[in-house]
Design a protein around this motif. Structure first.
Motif, mmCIF file in Angstrom:
data_model
loop_
_atom_site.group_PDB
_atom_site.id
_atom_site.type_symbol
_atom_site.label_atom_id
_atom_site.label_comp_id
_atom_site.label_asym_id
_atom_site.label_seq_id
_atom_site.Cartn_x
_atom_site.Cartn_y
_atom_site.Cartn_z
ATOM 1 N N GLN A 61 94.343 -15.487 -19.844
ATOM 2 C CA GLN A 61 94.572 -15.649 -18.414
ATOM 3 C C GLN A 61 94.655 -14.307 -17.701
ATOM 4 O O GLN A 61 94.442 -14.230 -16.495
ATOM 5 N N GLY A 62 94.937 -13.262 -18.455
ATOM 6 C CA GLY A 62 95.123 -11.946 -17.857
ATOM 7 C C GLY A 62 93.913 -11.040 -17.909
ATOM 8 O O GLY A 62 93.977 -9.894 -17.450
ATOM 9 N N THR A 63 92.809 -11.524 -18.473
ATOM 10 C CA THR A 63 91.579 -10.728 -18.535
ATOM 11 C C THR A 63 90.431 -11.510 -17.916
ATOM 12 O O THR A 63 90.414 -12.743 -17.962
ATOM 13 N N PRO A 64 89.457 -10.827 -17.325
ATOM 14 C CA PRO A 64 88.319 -11.526 -16.706
ATOM 15 C C PRO A 64 87.479 -12.265 -17.747
ATOM 16 O O PRO A 64 87.300 -11.789 -18.872
ATOM 17 N N LEU A 65 86.985 -13.424 -17.353
ATOM 18 C CA LEU A 65 86.109 -14.196 -18.233
ATOM 19 C C LEU A 65 84.875 -13.390 -18.614
ATOM 20 O O LEU A 65 84.383 -13.485 -19.747
ATOM 21 N N LEU A 66 84.380 -12.584 -17.684
ATOM 22 C CA LEU A 66 83.210 -11.758 -17.968
ATOM 23 C C LEU A 66 83.479 -10.816 -19.136
ATOM 24 O O LEU A 66 82.629 -10.651 -20.022
ATOM 25 N N MET A 67 84.675 -10.220 -19.173
ATOM 26 C CA MET A 67 85.031 -9.331 -20.266
ATOM 27 C C MET A 67 85.134 -10.094 -21.579
ATOM 28 O O MET A 67 84.738 -9.597 -22.641
ATOM 29 N N GLN A 68 85.660 -11.302 -21.517
ATOM 30 C CA GLN A 68 85.781 -12.121 -22.719
ATOM 31 C C GLN A 68 84.406 -12.433 -23.307
ATOM 32 O O GLN A 68 84.211 -12.414 -24.532
ATOM 33 N N LEU A 69 83.449 -12.717 -22.434
ATOM 34 C CA LEU A 69 82.081 -12.965 -22.895
ATOM 35 C C LEU A 69 81.499 -11.717 -23.566
ATOM 36 O O LEU A 69 80.855 -11.814 -24.620
ATOM 37 N N PHE A 70 81.724 -10.555 -22.967
ATOM 38 C CA PHE A 70 81.250 -9.301 -23.538
ATOM 39 C C PHE A 70 81.847 -9.078 -24.921
ATOM 40 O O PHE A 70 81.146 -8.707 -25.866
ATOM 41 N N VAL A 71 83.159 -9.277 -25.037
ATOM 42 C CA VAL A 71 83.842 -9.009 -26.300
ATOM 43 C C VAL A 71 83.336 -9.930 -27.399
ATOM 44 O O VAL A 71 83.064 -9.484 -28.522
ATOM 45 N N ILE A 72 83.203 -11.218 -27.085
ATOM 46 C CA ILE A 72 82.745 -12.172 -28.102
ATOM 47 C C ILE A 72 81.312 -11.875 -28.523
ATOM 48 O O ILE A 72 80.992 -11.835 -29.727
ATOM 49 N N TYR A 73 80.428 -11.657 -27.547
ATOM 50 C CA TYR A 73 79.005 -11.494 -27.870
ATOM 51 C C TYR A 73 78.708 -10.131 -28.479
ATOM 52 O O TYR A 73 78.136 -10.028 -29.573
ATOM 53 N N TYR A 74 79.115 -9.059 -27.778
ATOM 54 C CA TYR A 74 78.788 -7.717 -28.251
ATOM 55 C C TYR A 74 79.784 -7.224 -29.298
ATOM 56 O O TYR A 74 79.403 -6.503 -30.226
ATOM 57 N N GLY A 75 81.040 -7.616 -29.165
ATOM 58 C CA GLY A 75 82.049 -7.173 -30.125
ATOM 59 C C GLY A 75 81.777 -7.694 -31.525
ATOM 60 O O GLY A 75 81.860 -6.948 -32.504
ATOM 61 N N LEU A 76 81.420 -8.977 -31.629
ATOM 62 C CA LEU A 76 81.108 -9.526 -32.942
ATOM 63 C C LEU A 76 79.846 -8.884 -33.519
ATOM 64 O O LEU A 76 79.733 -8.708 -34.730
ATOM 65 N N GLY A 77 78.905 -8.526 -32.636
ATOM 66 C CA GLY A 77 77.690 -7.848 -33.097
ATOM 67 C C GLY A 77 77.990 -6.493 -33.706
ATOM 68 O O GLY A 77 77.323 -6.062 -34.662
#
Length: 218
Positions: A61-77
Motif C-alpha cells: 500500500q505504501g509503494t506505487p503499483l508501477l514500482m511493484q511491476l518493475f520489481v517483479i518483472y525486472y527484479g526476478l530477471g
C-alpha cells in the motif's frame, strides 16, 4: 501516412480488452484468496502473524503499483528467473490485490459487533466453523461495496502493465494511435470501452452500499 481507424483496429482494441479482463480476473481471484488469508492473519491472536501481514500490507500500500511491476518483472530477471510478461504482471497484480483486499476485509471483520464473536463461541463453534458460518458471511457482506470499488480500480490499473510490454487495452490503444495518427479518436474509443466495463460495476457497488445502509437503519 497512417492507416484509417476501422474494424481491424477496433478488433485489435477488443483483443487488448480481452487481456485486460483476464488480467483483472486473475488478480482479483488470486488476490481474493490471498486477501482472505491476510485478513484472517491480521485478526488472529498471533502477534507474529499480525506483524508479518501488517508489514506486507504496508509495503504494497505504501509503494506505487508501477514500482511493484518493475520489481517483479525486472527484479526476478536479475536473479535468473525470467518470466513471460503476462505471468509477471499477473503475479504483481495478485500480490497487490491481496494486500488491499486483505485490509478491506480485515476492517469488515473488526467492524462486526463483539456479540457475534461471543455468541459463536457460546455455541461451542471452533475457529474454522465460527469464521466460515458466522463471521465471514457478515463481514464480506459489509465489505462488498469497497470490494467492488477496488475491482474497478484494479481494472483501470491494468493499464500500467504496458510498462513491461504487456499488451492490454491501453497499450493496444497506443499502438493503434501510432498507426493511425488519430489519438483523439482512438483514445476516445478506449475510454468508452473502459467506461462501459467499469461504470456498471460502480453502479452496482453504489446500489449495494445503499441497500446495506437502509438495512442498518431499520
Amino acid at each position: 501516412m497512417g492507416t484509417t481507424f476501422g474494424l481491424g483496429e477496433l478488433g485489435f482494441l477488443i483483443q487488448g480488452l480481452k487481456w485486460t479482463v483476464l488480467l483483472a480476473a486473475i488478480a482479483f481471484v488470486g488476490g481474493g484468496i490471498g486477501g482472505l488469508g491476510v485478513a484472517l492473519a491480521r485478526t488472529s491472536t498471533s502477534r507474529a502473524l499480525r506483524r508479518i501481514t501488517g508489514g506486507y500490507i504496508a509495503v504494497f500500500q505504501g509503494t506505487p503499483l508501477l514500482m511493484q511491476l518493475f520489481v517483479i518483472y525486472y527484479g526476478l530477471g536479475l536473479i535468473g528467473l525470467t518470466l513471460p510478461a503476462w505471468v509477471a504482471v499477473a503475479i504483481a497484480f495478485t500480490l497487490h490485490a491481496s494486500a488491499f483486499l486483505g485490509e478491506i476485509w480485515r476492517g469488515s471483520i473488526e467492524a462486526l459487533p463483539k456479540g457475534q464473536f461471543e455468541a459463536a463461541k457460546a455455541l461451542g463453534l471452533h475457529y474454522v466453523p465460527r469464521m466460515r458460518d458466522v463471521i465471514l458471511p457478515q463481514a464480506l457482506r459489509i465489505a462488498l461495496p469497497a470490494t467492488i470499488g477496488f475491482l474497478v480500480q484494479l481494472i483501470k490499473g491494468t493499464s500500467l502493465a504496458a510498462i513491461v510490454g504487456f499488451i492490454e487495452l491501453a497499450r493496444a490503444g497506443q499502438i493503434v494511435s501510432n498507426q493511425t495518427y488519430e489519438p483523439l479518436l482512438v483514445f476516445s474509443v478506449v475510454g468508452a470501452i473502459y467506461f462501459a466495463l467499469c461504470w456498471p460495476l460502480s453502479l452496482y457497488g453504489m446500489r449495494v452500499e445503499s441497500r446495506i445502509a437502509r438495512a442498518a437503519a431499520r
